[in-house]
Design an enzyme around this catalytic site. Structure first.
Site, PDB file in Angstrom:
ATOM      1  N   HIS A 131       0.918  -1.153  -0.022  1.00 23.87           N
ATOM      2  CA  HIS A 131       0.091  -0.231   0.047  1.00 23.87           C
ATOM      3  C   HIS A 131       0.963   1.354  -0.010  1.00 23.87           C
ATOM      4  O   HIS A 131       2.091   1.018   0.130  1.00 23.87           O
ATOM      5  CB  HIS A 131      -0.821   0.007   1.299  1.00 23.87           C
ATOM      6  N   ASP A 167      -1.340   8.976  -0.259  1.00 25.60           N
ATOM      7  CA  ASP A 167      -1.516  10.089  -0.933  1.00 25.60           C
ATOM      8  C   ASP A 167      -2.311  11.095  -0.202  1.00 25.60           C
ATOM      9  O   ASP A 167      -3.483  10.932   0.315  1.00 25.60           O
ATOM     10  CB  ASP A 167      -2.156  10.003  -2.234  1.00 25.60           C
ATOM     11  N   HIS A 192      -3.564  14.672   0.544  1.00 29.01           N
ATOM     12  CA  HIS A 192      -3.859  15.763  -0.137  1.00 29.01           C
ATOM     13  C   HIS A 192      -3.325  17.325   0.399  1.00 29.01           C
ATOM     14  O   HIS A 192      -3.281  18.127  -0.274  1.00 29.01           O
ATOM     15  CB  HIS A 192      -5.368  16.082  -0.689  1.00 29.01           C
ATOM     16  N   HIS A 195      -5.470   9.065   1.121  1.00 30.67           N
ATOM     17  CA  HIS A 195      -6.101   7.824   0.653  1.00 30.67           C
ATOM     18  C   HIS A 195      -4.902   6.996   0.074  1.00 30.67           C
ATOM     19  O   HIS A 195      -3.759   7.422  -0.085  1.00 30.67           O
ATOM     20  CB  HIS A 195      -7.194   8.056  -0.348  1.00 30.67           C
ATOM     21  N   CYS A 196      -5.228   5.767   0.009  1.00 38.20           N
ATOM     22  CA  CYS A 196      -4.170   4.721  -0.667  1.00 38.20           C
ATOM     23  C   CYS A 196      -4.128   5.033  -1.904  1.00 38.20           C
ATOM     24  O   CYS A 196      -5.368   5.210  -2.791  1.00 38.20           O
ATOM     25  CB  CYS A 196      -4.325   3.150  -0.083  1.00 38.20           C
ATOM     26  N   HIS A 231      -8.331   0.133  -3.722  1.00 36.42           N
ATOM     27  CA  HIS A 231      -8.014   0.313  -2.350  1.00 36.42           C
ATOM     28  C   HIS A 231      -8.748   1.351  -1.556  1.00 36.42           C
ATOM     29  O   HIS A 231      -9.094   1.173  -0.282  1.00 36.42           O
ATOM     30  CB  HIS A 231      -6.493   0.907  -2.476  1.00 36.42           C
ATOM     31  N   MET A 266      -9.496   2.548   2.436  1.00 35.67           N
ATOM     32  CA  MET A 266      -8.471   3.222   2.615  1.00 35.67           C
ATOM     33  C   MET A 266      -8.356   4.838   2.566  1.00 35.67           C
ATOM     34  O   MET A 266      -8.014   5.284   1.240  1.00 35.67           O
ATOM     35  CB  MET A 266      -7.110   2.574   1.910  1.00 35.67           C
ATOM     36  N   HIS A 285     -26.352  16.691   4.741  1.00 41.88           N
ATOM     37  CA  HIS A 285     -27.284  17.552   5.103  1.00 41.88           C
ATOM     38  C   HIS A 285     -27.844  17.071   6.543  1.00 41.88           C
ATOM     39  O   HIS A 285     -27.415  15.991   6.967  1.00 41.88           O
ATOM     40  CB  HIS A 285     -28.473  17.262   4.152  1.00 41.88           C
ATOM     41  N   GLU A 305     -22.074  30.914   4.536  1.00 42.26           N
ATOM     42  CA  GLU A 305     -23.054  31.054   5.951  1.00 42.26           C
ATOM     43  C   GLU A 305     -24.491  30.551   5.751  1.00 42.26           C
ATOM     44  O   GLU A 305     -24.954  30.692   4.562  1.00 42.26           O
ATOM     45  CB  GLU A 305     -23.085  32.421   6.578  1.00 42.26           C
ATOM     46  N   THR A 334     -27.608  22.252   2.738  1.00 41.23           N
ATOM     47  CA  THR A 334     -26.747  21.095   2.151  1.00 41.23           C
ATOM     48  C   THR A 334     -25.610  21.388   1.410  1.00 41.23           C
ATOM     49  O   THR A 334     -25.517  22.575   0.824  1.00 41.23           O
ATOM     50  CB  THR A 334     -27.960  20.401   1.328  1.00 41.23           C
ATOM     51  N   HIS A 365     -28.262  13.704   1.038  1.00 42.72           N
ATOM     52  CA  HIS A 365     -29.584  13.936   0.509  1.00 42.72           C
ATOM     53  C   HIS A 365     -29.799  13.353  -0.624  1.00 42.72           C
ATOM     54  O   HIS A 365     -30.955  13.580  -1.177  1.00 42.72           O
ATOM     55  CB  HIS A 365     -29.587  15.379   0.723  1.00 42.72           C
TER      56      HIS A 365
HETATM   57 CU   LIG Z   1      -3.759   0.360  -0.297  1.00 41.24          CU
END
Ligand SMILES: [Cu+2]
Length: 468
Positions: free
Chosen positions: A104, A107, A109, A144-145, A153, A158, A250, A269, A273, A299
């Site tokens: 595995h 990543d 962000h 995430h993987c 994955h 993951m 929501h 503000e 949703t 929703h």
């Molecule tokens: Cu993985």
């Protein structure tokens, strides 16, 4: 154009400044399992932050009787929550447990760098990889993987969230929670029992069998509900791992006072949703003003009521009738004018109906009534919906007491009950049916789906009716 270039340099928290923030000392990061989040960073200085994340492939329960082989960051879906501040130098240790089957990686962000760390973190079972990055941009980010097949994955669980707080920290609130949506694809249909393998074709087609918060149906309902007290401020860190679906997040009965749209600096503000893309997140803040159970949903509503994307926030405290009155009264509404002054009884409404003459007719009429009234909640085969509507098929509760069942259809039911070992705590409203219809529908229910075979007559219904 000139305006643009002037803005870039002026932007607060701009990455160019963050890179220069010096780090002092080392610190082991606190990681938490959902729905919890680590302690706020507050005013702490930027640090060298050591994150030790263990990958575990482990079997878990998707819903009653349905098992799934989850691949996890830290043993949970979503993975452990990581809390940093802008300028931190994160030293990331990605550990792949020796009992795991697959390599595995991760990543994040929040990383500025190739693959968000994926290229440097690819790790085989029984190995640990270390890489480091500086948090340049504040915000709420998905990790995430990203090992091929990437979709698979992610689909197996993951993903998780990493928060980068701005200098000085986010404003303090009374409660913070970690919620992350994900879609799951199983060989069997929704509810089909046993250990369900991942279904690649359904995933490619984006035909999810389960859409859930925090990895499983019911992760945030009943005893697992989020909690708050009237008057408190709540911040939800909401992510969407996907892999396929976008979330229309929501909360039923709440308005989001502030939303950090897409997890960034932009604050919207008074939002009903908010859209959370796959691989995206949002910070949602609101004050809870009245007590009650507030339902978290995607929703895209069939996902909530049929595939699992439903959570609860239970708020305790004093009612405030100015804000929400509750039911004040039930008035008679007669659009046809003032002629009739009393509420017609259900017997009058269906007076034209012919009573059933035989058991076969009772079953036929009963099925019709069932398909008109009960099916929406208890489902076509009486199987119910986990955590929402109890089953009538092979229901120990139903079969134990015929008069109680009559009473339920006559007057409705609320409060906690246990059906076949599962707890339900919801509301069934009284069904507007005549005594004949109740006799028919219950006879149909008792003589279907492996139930006791009890027969219910109009007289039995009338007897229960007249007792009260
Ligand atoms: Cu993985």
């Amino acid at each position: 154009m000139l305006v643009f270039s002037a803005c870039v340099g002026d932007k607060k928290n701009a990455p160019t400044n963050s890179a220069e923030i010096p780090v002092s000392k080392e610190m082991i990061a606190e990681l938490t399992a959902p729905p919890h989040v680590p302690t706020p960073v507050g005013r702490r200085k930027a640090k060298k932050l050591i994150v030790k994340m263990e990958i575990l492939e482990k079997e878990g329960e998707m819903t009653n009787g349905v098992r799934y082989m989850y691949w996890t960051f830290g043993g949970t879906v979503p993975g452990s929550f990581i809390r940093t501040r802008v300028g931190d130098e994160v030293e990331f240790h990605l550990q792949n447990h020796p009992n795991n089957k697959l390599p595995h990686n991760i990543d994040l962000h929040a990383v500025t760098g190739p693959g968000g760390g994926a290229e440097s973190s690819f790790v085989a079972p029984g190995h640990s990889k270390v890489f480091s990055f500086k948090t340049l941009n504040p915000g709420l980010y998905v990790y995430h993987c990203a090992t091929a097949p990437v979709g698979m994955h992610i689909a197996n669980g993951m993903y998780g969230l990493i928060l980068v707080e701005p200098e000085g920290g986010l404003p303090l609130v009374d409660r913070e929670y970690y919620v992350m949506q994900g879609d799951f694809y199983t060989k069997g249909a929704n509810g089909e029992r046993g250990l369900q393998p991942f279904d690649m074709q359904k995933a490619v087609d984006e035909k999810a069998d389960y859409v859930v918060f925090n990895g499983k149906v019911g992760a945030l309902t009943g005893d697992n509900a989020l909690t708050a007290k009237v008057g408190e401020t709540v911040r939800l860190y909401v992510g969407n791992g996907g892999p396929g679906l976008v979330s229309s997040f929501h909360v039923i009965g709440e308005i989001f006072d502030r939303v950090h749209v897409e997890g960034g600096d932009l604050i919207n503000e008074n939002v009903q949703t908010t859209l959370i893309p796959a691989g995206g997140a949002a910070m949602i803040e609101f004050r809870v003003d009245v007590p009650g159970t507030f339902i978290l949903v995607d929703h895209s509503i069939f996902r909530a009521f049929n595939k699992g994307a439903l959570g609860m926030l239970k708020v305790e405290g004093e009612e405030d009738k100015k804000i929400y009155s509750g039911e004040i009264r039930d008035d008679i509404y007669l659009p046809e004018g003032p002629g009739i002054q009393s509420m017609p009884t259900t017997d009058e409404i269906v007076a034209s109906e012919v009573p059933a003459k035989s058991f076969e007719e009772q079953m036929e009429f009963g099925k019709q009534a069932y398909m008109q009234t009960c099916v929406a909640c208890h489902q076509a085969e009486g199987q119910g919906i986990p955590n929402a509507f109890p089953p009538l098929a092979k229901s120990d509760y139903l079969n134990a007491d015929v008069n109680r069942s009559i009473d339920i259809v006559l007057h409705g039911l609320t409060g906690e009950i246990t059906v076949n070992g599962e707890k339900y705590n919801s509301i069934m409203t009284s069904q507007m049916l005549s005594s004949d219809e109740i006799a028919n529908v219950l006879t149909y229910v008792y003589n279907s789906w492996g139930n006791s075979g009890a027969k219910v007559t109009k007289e039995m219904v009338e007897k229960v009716k007249n007792k009260k």
